[in-house]
Design a protein around this motif. Structure first.
Motif, PDB file in Angstrom:
ATOM      1  N   GLN A  67      25.398  71.465 -46.316  1.00  0.00           N
ATOM      2  CA  GLN A  67      24.533  70.616 -47.154  1.00  0.00           C
ATOM      3  C   GLN A  67      23.050  70.907 -46.908  1.00  0.00           C
ATOM      4  O   GLN A  67      22.272  70.986 -47.858  1.00  0.00           O
ATOM      5  N   VAL A  68      22.677  71.068 -45.644  1.00  0.00           N
ATOM      6  CA  VAL A  68      21.258  71.287 -45.351  1.00  0.00           C
ATOM      7  C   VAL A  68      20.828  72.687 -45.811  1.00  0.00           C
ATOM      8  O   VAL A  68      19.783  72.841 -46.451  1.00  0.00           O
ATOM      9  N   VAL A  69      21.674  73.691 -45.543  1.00  0.00           N
ATOM     10  CA  VAL A  69      21.320  75.059 -45.953  1.00  0.00           C
ATOM     11  C   VAL A  69      21.166  75.115 -47.485  1.00  0.00           C
ATOM     12  O   VAL A  69      20.224  75.741 -47.993  1.00  0.00           O
ATOM     13  N   ALA A  70      22.051  74.439 -48.208  1.00  0.00           N
ATOM     14  CA  ALA A  70      21.954  74.449 -49.685  1.00  0.00           C
ATOM     15  C   ALA A  70      20.598  73.893 -50.127  1.00  0.00           C
ATOM     16  O   ALA A  70      19.947  74.447 -51.027  1.00  0.00           O
ATOM     17  N   SER A  71      20.146  72.824 -49.474  1.00  0.00           N
ATOM     18  CA  SER A  71      18.853  72.234 -49.853  1.00  0.00           C
ATOM     19  C   SER A  71      17.691  73.138 -49.456  1.00  0.00           C
ATOM     20  O   SER A  71      16.744  73.320 -50.234  1.00  0.00           O
ATOM     21  N   GLY A  78      12.510  77.446 -55.179  1.00  0.00           N
ATOM     22  CA  GLY A  78      11.751  76.637 -56.128  1.00  0.00           C
ATOM     23  C   GLY A  78      12.609  75.762 -57.034  1.00  0.00           C
ATOM     24  O   GLY A  78      12.134  75.244 -58.050  1.00  0.00           O
ATOM     25  N   GLU A  79      13.877  75.561 -56.644  1.00  0.00           N
ATOM     26  CA  GLU A  79      14.761  74.735 -57.482  1.00  0.00           C
ATOM     27  C   GLU A  79      14.710  73.266 -57.072  1.00  0.00           C
ATOM     28  O   GLU A  79      15.204  72.397 -57.783  1.00  0.00           O
ATOM     29  N   LEU A  80      14.180  73.006 -55.890  1.00  0.00           N
ATOM     30  CA  LEU A  80      14.051  71.632 -55.387  1.00  0.00           C
ATOM     31  C   LEU A  80      12.659  71.492 -54.784  1.00  0.00           C
ATOM     32  O   LEU A  80      12.131  72.461 -54.226  1.00  0.00           O
ATOM     33  N   ALA A  81      12.090  70.269 -54.886  1.00  0.00           N
ATOM     34  CA  ALA A  81      10.757  70.057 -54.313  1.00  0.00           C
ATOM     35  C   ALA A  81      10.902  69.647 -52.859  1.00  0.00           C
ATOM     36  O   ALA A  81      11.708  68.769 -52.535  1.00  0.00           O
ATOM     37  N   LYS A  82      10.098  70.270 -51.978  1.00  0.00           N
ATOM     38  CA  LYS A  82      10.161  69.960 -50.541  1.00  0.00           C
ATOM     39  C   LYS A  82       9.834  68.492 -50.282  1.00  0.00           C
ATOM     40  O   LYS A  82      10.391  67.883 -49.356  1.00  0.00           O
ATOM     41  N   VAL A  83       8.941  67.924 -51.121  1.00  0.00           N
ATOM     42  CA  VAL A  83       8.521  66.528 -50.906  1.00  0.00           C
ATOM     43  C   VAL A  83       9.690  65.541 -50.985  1.00  0.00           C
ATOM     44  O   VAL A  83       9.592  64.421 -50.503  1.00  0.00           O
ATOM     45  N   GLN A  84      10.792  65.970 -51.582  1.00  0.00           N
ATOM     46  CA  GLN A  84      11.976  65.094 -51.635  1.00  0.00           C
ATOM     47  C   GLN A  84      12.539  64.834 -50.252  1.00  0.00           C
ATOM     48  O   GLN A  84      13.268  63.880 -50.043  1.00  0.00           O
ATOM     49  N   ASN A 183      15.019  66.988 -38.749  1.00  0.00           N
ATOM     50  CA  ASN A 183      14.533  65.651 -39.107  1.00  0.00           C
ATOM     51  C   ASN A 183      14.241  65.469 -40.594  1.00  0.00           C
ATOM     52  O   ASN A 183      14.473  64.402 -41.151  1.00  0.00           O
ATOM     53  N   ASP A 184      13.745  66.535 -41.230  1.00  0.00           N
ATOM     54  CA  ASP A 184      13.436  66.445 -42.665  1.00  0.00           C
ATOM     55  C   ASP A 184      14.682  66.121 -43.492  1.00  0.00           C
ATOM     56  O   ASP A 184      14.577  65.602 -44.604  1.00  0.00           O
ATOM     57  N   TYR A 185      15.834  66.441 -42.968  1.00  0.00           N
ATOM     58  CA  TYR A 185      17.074  66.335 -43.760  1.00  0.00           C
ATOM     59  C   TYR A 185      17.942  65.167 -43.298  1.00  0.00           C
ATOM     60  O   TYR A 185      19.149  65.152 -43.525  1.00  0.00           O
ATOM     61  N   HIS A 186      17.291  64.150 -42.692  1.00  0.00           N
ATOM     62  CA  HIS A 186      18.053  63.024 -42.130  1.00  0.00           C
ATOM     63  C   HIS A 186      18.868  62.290 -43.204  1.00  0.00           C
ATOM     64  O   HIS A 186      19.945  61.773 -42.915  1.00  0.00           O
ATOM     65  N   GLU A 187      18.349  62.278 -44.439  1.00  0.00           N
ATOM     66  CA  GLU A 187      19.090  61.540 -45.484  1.00  0.00           C
ATOM     67  C   GLU A 187      20.408  62.236 -45.834  1.00  0.00           C
ATOM     68  O   GLU A 187      21.334  61.602 -46.316  1.00  0.00           O
ATOM     69  N   LEU A 188      20.471  63.544 -45.605  1.00  0.00           N
ATOM     70  CA  LEU A 188      21.738  64.255 -45.809  1.00  0.00           C
ATOM     71  C   LEU A 188      22.653  64.084 -44.594  1.00  0.00           C
ATOM     72  O   LEU A 188      23.867  63.953 -44.719  1.00  0.00           O
ATOM     73  N   ILE A 189      22.035  64.104 -43.410  1.00  0.00           N
ATOM     74  CA  ILE A 189      22.807  64.154 -42.154  1.00  0.00           C
ATOM     75  C   ILE A 189      23.378  62.789 -41.750  1.00  0.00           C
ATOM     76  O   ILE A 189      24.554  62.700 -41.365  1.00  0.00           O
ATOM     77  N   MET A 190      22.565  61.744 -41.850  1.00  0.00           N
ATOM     78  CA  MET A 190      22.987  60.426 -41.316  1.00  0.00           C
ATOM     79  C   MET A 190      24.286  59.914 -41.954  1.00  0.00           C
ATOM     80  O   MET A 190      25.164  59.416 -41.232  1.00  0.00           O
ATOM     81  N   PRO A 191      24.477  60.034 -43.271  1.00  0.00           N
ATOM     82  CA  PRO A 191      25.762  59.569 -43.841  1.00  0.00           C
ATOM     83  C   PRO A 191      26.948  60.393 -43.324  1.00  0.00           C
ATOM     84  O   PRO A 191      28.031  59.843 -43.118  1.00  0.00           O
TER      85      PRO A 191
END
Ligand SMILES: Cc1cc2nc3c(=O)[nH]c(=O)nc-3n(C[C@H](O)[C@H](O)[C@H](O)COP(=O)(O)O)c2cc1C
Length: 234
Positions: A67-71, A78-84, A183-191
């Protein structure tokens, strides 16, 4: 100047380095339990022990990586904004300045130099950064969380727990890499971890056996001389 250890404690402190390539050799649950039980002797303000540790292996570890590598890939292309993807707390300040900026650059370029990666090779830099999210191939990943309502003391306690883990691992012939990059990807990891809503991700860590054949593990960082950071006052 190479420092010479005088005892067992000094030996693990001086031999610990951040390792960024691991072999596939497994680390048993018994071994991880032993390290964590002893590491939890770390001090914490009023013995609050404000840490929770998630140990991930196998399919769960792979799910986090996928999941994290895909993001991260989607952001790079450039398919997703880093600010997300914002960390639950700021590990670094938003503005870099010297001497921290200089040291950070020295560290980054020292590492890329050993790997033969030049500044303009954005793809190679991206690929090396992606290795973080593959736990650098380590068989075990650790995630450290605390309660959202706790203050800086909780992060200090987790830092001490993490250092104990890194030194105890070293004493058993294992190696580690502490990783704020998760840490940037906590919303993917925590669930995926099944963490409660009241928890925040403080840091991640890779744990395993160092691959001594990999160039990246030859990189040894420097430290400022004592008189740069110590004042003796009477
Ligand atoms: C809390 C923390 C987070 C870190 N996060 C990362 C990371 O995400 N990726 C990485 O490759 N190294 C990470 N590092 C490793 C540092 O770059 C490393 O500790 C520093 O360069 C000193 O090198 P040494 O650990 O080999 O002594 C982290 C270190 C700490 C303490």
């Amino acid at each position: 100047m190479e420092l010479q250890p005088q005892n067992a404690a000094e030996k693990v402190i001086l031999e610990r380095h951040s390792v960024r390539a691991f072999t596939a050799q497994d680390v048993s649950e018994e071994c991880v339990r032993d390290i964590l039980t002893k590491a939890a002797r770390a001090p914490s303000g009023t013995n609050t022990q404000p840490w929770k540790v998630y140990v991930v292996k196998g399919k769960i570890k792979q799910k986090i990586t996928d999941q994290v590598v895909a993001s991260v890939e989607a952001i790079f292309h450039g398919e997703l904004a880093k600010v997300q993807f914002k960390p639950a707390y700021l590990y670094y300040s938003e503005q870099w300045f010297d001497p921290y900026l200089r040291r950070r650059r020295e560290n980054g370029w020292g590492l890329y130099n050993i790997l033969g990666i030049t500044k303009d090779n954005k793809l190679a830099i991206h690929k090396q950064q992606l290795r973080n999210y593959e736990f650098f191939n380590a068989p075990v990943g650790l995630f450290f969380t605390t309660h959202k309502a706790l203050e800086a003391g909780a992060k200090m306690a987790i830092a001490m727990l993490m250092q104990n883990i890194m030194l105890l691992a070293k004493a058993q012939g294992l190696d580690t890499c502490p990783q704020a990059s998760w840490n940037d990807y906590h919303e993917l990891i925590m669930p995926i971890l099944g963490a409660d809503d009241n928890e925040i991700l403080i840091c991640g860590m890779s744990l395993g056996f160092a691959d001594k054949t990999e160039k990246v593990n030859q990189y040894v960082t420097t430290r400022e001389p004592l008189d740069e950071f110590v004042r003796f006052l009477e």
